[in-house]
Scaffold this active site. Structure first.
Site, short mmCIF file in Angstrom:
data_model
loop_
_atom_site.label_atom_id
_atom_site.label_comp_id
_atom_site.label_asym_id
_atom_site.label_seq_id
_atom_site.Cartn_x
_atom_site.Cartn_y
_atom_site.Cartn_z
N THR A 80 0.84 -1.20 0.00
CA THR A 80 0.00 0.00 0.00
C THR A 80 0.88 1.25 0.00
O THR A 80 0.67 2.18 -0.78
CB THR A 80 -0.88 0.01 1.28
N GLY A 112 -8.47 11.84 4.76
CA GLY A 112 -9.44 12.89 4.42
C GLY A 112 -8.81 14.27 4.33
O GLY A 112 -9.00 14.99 3.35
N MET A 159 -1.73 2.33 12.16
CA MET A 159 -1.53 1.84 10.78
C MET A 159 -0.57 2.80 10.08
O MET A 159 -0.99 3.69 9.33
CB MET A 159 -2.86 1.76 10.06
N ALA A 203 3.44 3.20 8.16
CA ALA A 203 4.51 2.48 7.49
C ALA A 203 5.71 2.25 8.41
O ALA A 203 6.28 1.15 8.46
CB ALA A 203 4.94 3.25 6.24
N HIS A 206 20.61 28.78 14.37
CA HIS A 206 19.74 29.92 14.06
C HIS A 206 20.01 30.39 12.65
O HIS A 206 21.17 30.48 12.26
CB HIS A 206 20.02 31.07 15.05
P1 FAD Z 1 0.82 -3.06 3.16
O1 FAD Z 1 1.65 -1.91 2.78
O2 FAD Z 1 -0.65 -2.93 3.03
O3 FAD Z 1 1.32 -4.29 2.29
C1 FAD Z 1 0.70 -5.53 2.33
C2 FAD Z 1 1.04 -6.28 1.06
O4 FAD Z 1 0.62 -7.63 1.22
C3 FAD Z 1 0.33 -5.76 -0.18
O5 FAD Z 1 1.26 -5.52 -1.19
C4 FAD Z 1 -0.62 -6.89 -0.56
O6 FAD Z 1 -0.82 -7.02 -1.96
C5 FAD Z 1 0.11 -8.09 -0.01
N1 FAD Z 1 -0.76 -9.24 0.26
C6 FAD Z 1 -1.91 -9.26 0.98
N2 FAD Z 1 -2.40 -10.51 1.07
C7 FAD Z 1 -1.54 -11.31 0.38
C8 FAD Z 1 -1.49 -12.69 0.11
N3 FAD Z 1 -2.41 -13.55 0.61
N4 FAD Z 1 -0.50 -13.16 -0.66
C9 FAD Z 1 0.46 -12.33 -1.16
N5 FAD Z 1 0.47 -11.02 -0.91
C10 FAD Z 1 -0.50 -10.50 -0.14
N6 FAD Z 1 1.68 5.63 6.54
C11 FAD Z 1 2.70 6.42 6.93
O7 FAD Z 1 3.43 6.05 7.85
N7 FAD Z 1 2.94 7.63 6.33
C12 FAD Z 1 2.17 8.09 5.33
O8 FAD Z 1 2.41 9.19 4.80
C13 FAD Z 1 1.08 7.30 4.90
N8 FAD Z 1 0.28 7.71 3.90
C14 FAD Z 1 -0.74 6.91 3.48
C15 FAD Z 1 -1.57 7.38 2.46
C16 FAD Z 1 -2.62 6.60 2.01
C17 FAD Z 1 -3.51 7.12 0.90
C18 FAD Z 1 -2.83 5.31 2.58
C19 FAD Z 1 -3.94 4.44 2.08
C20 FAD Z 1 -2.03 4.84 3.61
C21 FAD Z 1 -0.98 5.64 4.07
N9 FAD Z 1 -0.15 5.23 5.11
C22 FAD Z 1 0.87 6.04 5.54
C23 FAD Z 1 -0.33 3.93 5.78
C24 FAD Z 1 0.68 2.91 5.23
O9 FAD Z 1 0.52 2.80 3.84
C25 FAD Z 1 0.46 1.56 5.89
O10 FAD Z 1 0.50 1.70 7.30
C26 FAD Z 1 1.55 0.58 5.47
O11 FAD Z 1 1.56 0.41 4.08
C27 FAD Z 1 1.36 -0.77 6.15
O12 FAD Z 1 2.37 -1.63 5.74
P2 FAD Z 1 2.19 -3.21 5.75
O13 FAD Z 1 3.51 -3.75 5.32
O14 FAD Z 1 1.63 -3.66 7.03
O15 FAD Z 1 1.06 -3.53 4.66
P1 NAI Z 2 -8.71 7.50 10.06
O1 NAI Z 2 -8.98 6.48 11.07
O2 NAI Z 2 -7.52 8.37 10.19
O3 NAI Z 2 -9.97 8.47 9.93
C1 NAI Z 2 -11.26 8.01 9.62
C2 NAI Z 2 -12.26 9.09 10.03
O4 NAI Z 2 -13.53 8.75 9.52
C3 NAI Z 2 -12.39 9.24 11.54
O5 NAI Z 2 -12.17 10.57 11.89
C4 NAI Z 2 -13.81 8.77 11.80
O6 NAI Z 2 -14.41 9.42 12.90
C5 NAI Z 2 -14.50 9.12 10.49
N1 NAI Z 2 -15.75 8.40 10.25
C6 NAI Z 2 -16.00 7.09 10.48
N2 NAI Z 2 -17.29 6.79 10.13
C7 NAI Z 2 -17.84 7.94 9.68
C8 NAI Z 2 -19.13 8.30 9.19
N3 NAI Z 2 -20.12 7.40 9.09
N4 NAI Z 2 -19.36 9.58 8.80
C9 NAI Z 2 -18.37 10.51 8.89
N5 NAI Z 2 -17.14 10.23 9.36
C10 NAI Z 2 -16.87 8.97 9.74
O7 NAI Z 2 -8.70 6.70 8.67
P2 NAI Z 2 -8.24 7.13 7.22
O8 NAI Z 2 -8.17 8.60 7.07
O9 NAI Z 2 -9.12 6.37 6.30
O10 NAI Z 2 -6.79 6.55 7.14
C11 NAI Z 2 -6.56 5.14 7.33
C12 NAI Z 2 -5.22 4.91 7.94
O11 NAI Z 2 -4.19 5.19 7.03
C13 NAI Z 2 -4.98 5.76 9.16
O12 NAI Z 2 -5.19 4.99 10.29
C14 NAI Z 2 -3.57 6.20 9.06
O13 NAI Z 2 -2.83 5.58 10.06
C15 NAI Z 2 -3.09 5.76 7.71
N6 NAI Z 2 -2.61 6.93 6.97
C16 NAI Z 2 -1.51 7.58 7.45
C17 NAI Z 2 -1.05 8.72 6.83
C18 NAI Z 2 0.12 9.43 7.40
O14 NAI Z 2 0.80 8.85 8.22
N7 NAI Z 2 0.40 10.65 6.99
C19 NAI Z 2 -1.70 9.26 5.65
C20 NAI Z 2 -2.88 8.53 5.26
C21 NAI Z 2 -3.28 7.39 5.90
#
Ligand code: FAD
Ligand code: NAI
Length: 466
Positions: A40, A185, A318, A320, A444
């Site tokens: 992801t 969001g 959740m 990275a 600074h």
């Molecule tokens: P993932 O990155 O979800 O990887 C899991 C992998 O397992 C996937 O490639 C999947 O295809 C594979 N997989 C699943 N099931 C199987 C199977 N049965 N066989 C083989 N492969 C499989 N976190 C941050 O810290 N900073 C950020 O700026 C940030 N921005 C984000 C922005 C968005 C839009 C999103 C959605 C998430 C963001 N996150 C961010 C969260 C971050 O992406 C996740 O916390 C992180 O990727 C989790 O890592 P993971 O290794 O647990 O799983």
């Molecule tokens: P989130 O858990 O951060 O936020 C979801 C929001 O949706 C909450 O504020 C919740 O109250 C609201 N919500 C739930 N049900 C609702 C409803 N029915 N109507 C209106 N609001 C509602 O989850 P999000 O933004 O989807 O991100 C998922 C995960 O990805 C996060 O937990 C985050 O850890 C990770 N992520 C991290 C980033 C970073 O580190 N910069 C960037 C993007 C994602």
């Protein structure tokens, strides 16, 4: 085929675990169902979202801020296709980088869907219908998470979309409705607001970015509103409909008032759920908890001996970098080392403008556990560097123990908060006092002086520049 360690999932948890296992001399396999590595984070999360946040910020700066710096640009416009292409290029380079690292570390990569046949064997299913079976000694489940669904809202990936579709959108929405004022969001809402969309965030709770310190959430709300984003707190989304040319989103607020919002796209960002579909956990005796997360003990070992789990698929933040720490932890544990993870010192960052970052206890958490604390604040408007850069919004807030002065939490909203928080993480990890930081020389003019000044404020209200 038999490996010392088999890792399922190549996200930041899985691929980092694989590298560390290989470094420690283990014969390592990595199983990934998608054709690219990186999960992801690299493909549809951290990296592409930051690429678009940066591009959209450049546009916003050119349109709104440059003139004040004495830079006349004339009309600037967005070439969305190029912006998305650049993002795709960044993603490709980053994913290719992981592939190179796998090769360099002699890790065997299987591109297929992994599932447990039993405790000792994994089946790898390929898209063309073929399968392969490998024998496992130790296994690490790192299968990550997927966007959560919301009752009454059908994600059609056309108008009602998740972050994955939003990151590759083909047009700039005229009205982008965001369900959920969490991290995704506010980040993706910022991207489209900067590109010219009207953005409306509908959040169920009474604050944005729940879980972060309330001072930061309040400040963030103010700056986003100032940037033109509409925010409706205490609005629970109860349904959404694709009307062909647009979307209708229904909400119910705290008082029970029902409302409808009309836009052309609706982003569903209400959290993410652990991904364990067709993983055959039951065949190996791996149990999940009530929320569907793989249950682990303090060694991140599941209910099946020798099978571990890390990252989004287990409990906790959740993020990275949390997944990476856990990957390294399990690898070192398998090599009979004695690793540790300090979950208290895992920072959270929101890449809005200004950025928001926090580590350690929030003020609300300290109140809840009845811990006596003192607070130090420093606003960026009092920082010379912030004024020079026209980045005066926000503040640094330090929470320190009332008795020992140990830093318990640091919360920043302001320029480069994502980088500044690293100093606070080190302070927490080494259990620094606010006095320690107050007596550490900071160059600074830098934004980091604000951290020092907040620590001076926490220790006897002796900040110099306010
Ligand atoms: P993932 O990155 O979800 O990887 C899991 C992998 O397992 C996937 O490639 C999947 O295809 C594979 N997989 C699943 N099931 C199987 C199977 N049965 N066989 C083989 N492969 C499989 N976190 C941050 O810290 N900073 C950020 O700026 C940030 N921005 C984000 C922005 C968005 C839009 C999103 C959605 C998430 C963001 N996150 C961010 C969260 C971050 O992406 C996740 O916390 C992180 O990727 C989790 O890592 P993971 O290794 O647990 O799983
Ligand atoms: P989130 O858990 O951060 O936020 C979801 C929001 O949706 C909450 O504020 C919740 O109250 C609201 N919500 C739930 N049900 C609702 C409803 N029915 N109507 C209106 N609001 C509602 O989850 P999000 O933004 O989807 O991100 C998922 C995960 O990805 C996060 O937990 C985050 O850890 C990770 N992520 C991290 C980033 C970073 O580190 N910069 C960037 C993007 C994602």
């Amino acid at each position: 085929m038999k490996f010392d360690v088999t890792i399922i999932g190549s996200g930041p948890g899985g691929y980092v675990a694989a590298i560390r296992c290989a470094q420690l001399g283990m014969n390592t396999a990595l199983v990934e169902r998608y054709p690219t590595l990186g999960g992801t984070c690299l493909n549809v999360g951290c990296i592409p979202s930051k690429a678009l946040l940066d591009s959209s910020w450049h546009f916003f700066n050119a349109r709104i801020n440059f003139r004040q710096h004495g830079i006349e640009t004339g009309n600037v416009s967005v070439n969305l296709q190029q912006m998305i292409k650049r993002k795709d290029d960044v993603v490709k380079q980053t994913c290719d980088g992981v592939r190179y690292l796998m090769k360099k570390n002699k890790i065997t990569v299987f591109h297929g869907h992994g599932s447990f046949i039993d405790k000792n064997r994994i089946k790898i299913g390929y898209s063309e219908g073929k399968k392969e079976i490998i024998e496992i000694a130790k296994t690490i489940i790192a299968t990550g998470s997927k966007p959560s669904a919301l009752p009454g809202v059908t994600i059609d990936k056309l108008r009602i979309i998740t972050s994955t579709e939003a990151l590759s959108i083909r047009e700039i929405p005229s009205h982008f409705i965001v369900i959920g004022g969490g991290i995704i969001g506010v980040e993706l809402g910022s991207v489209f607001s900067r590109l010219g969309s009207k953005v409306t965030i509908l959040e169920f709770l009474d604050s944005l970015v729940p879980g972060m310190d309330r001072t930061l959430a309040g400040e963030l709300e103010k700056v986003l509103r100032k940037q033109g984003i509409e925010i409706f707190l205490n609005h629970k989304v109860t349904g959404s409909k694709n009307t062909g040319k647009g979307v209708t989103v229904s909400t119910k607020n705290k008082e029970g008032v029902i409302r409808e919002f009309h836009g052309d796209y609706c982003l569903v960002a209400v959290g993410r759920s652990p991904y364990t579909q067709n993983l055959g956990l039951e065949n190996a005796g791996v149990k999940t908890d009530a929320k569907g997360r793989v249950a682990v003990n303090q060694n991140l070992e599941t209910t099946a001996t020798g099978i571990y789990a890390i990252g989004d698929v287990i409990g906790g933040a959740m993020l990275a970098h949390k997944a990476e720490e856990e990957g390294i932890f399990v690898a070192e544990l398998l090599a009979s080392q004695k690793p540790h993870i300090n979950y208290h010192a895992i920072p959270a960052v929101v890449y809005t403008h200004p950025e928001v970052a926090g580590v350690g206890y929030t003020e609300e958490e300290l109140k809840a556990i009845n811990k006596k604390y003192k607070t130090g604040n420093f606003p960026f408007r009092a920082s010379g560097r912030a004024r020079a850069s026209m980045e005066t919004e926000g503040l640094v807030k330090v929470l320190a123990a009332a008795d020992t002065d140990e830093i318990l939490g640091v919360h920043i909203i302001g320029p480069r908060a994502s980088d500044m928080i690293a100093e606070a993480v080190v302070a927490l990890e080494y259990r620094a006092s606010a006095e320690d930081i107050a007596r550490t020389c900071h160059a600074h003019p830098t934004f980091t002086e604000a951290f020092k000044e907040a620590c001076m404020d926490a220790t006897g209200k002796r900040a110099i520049h306010v």
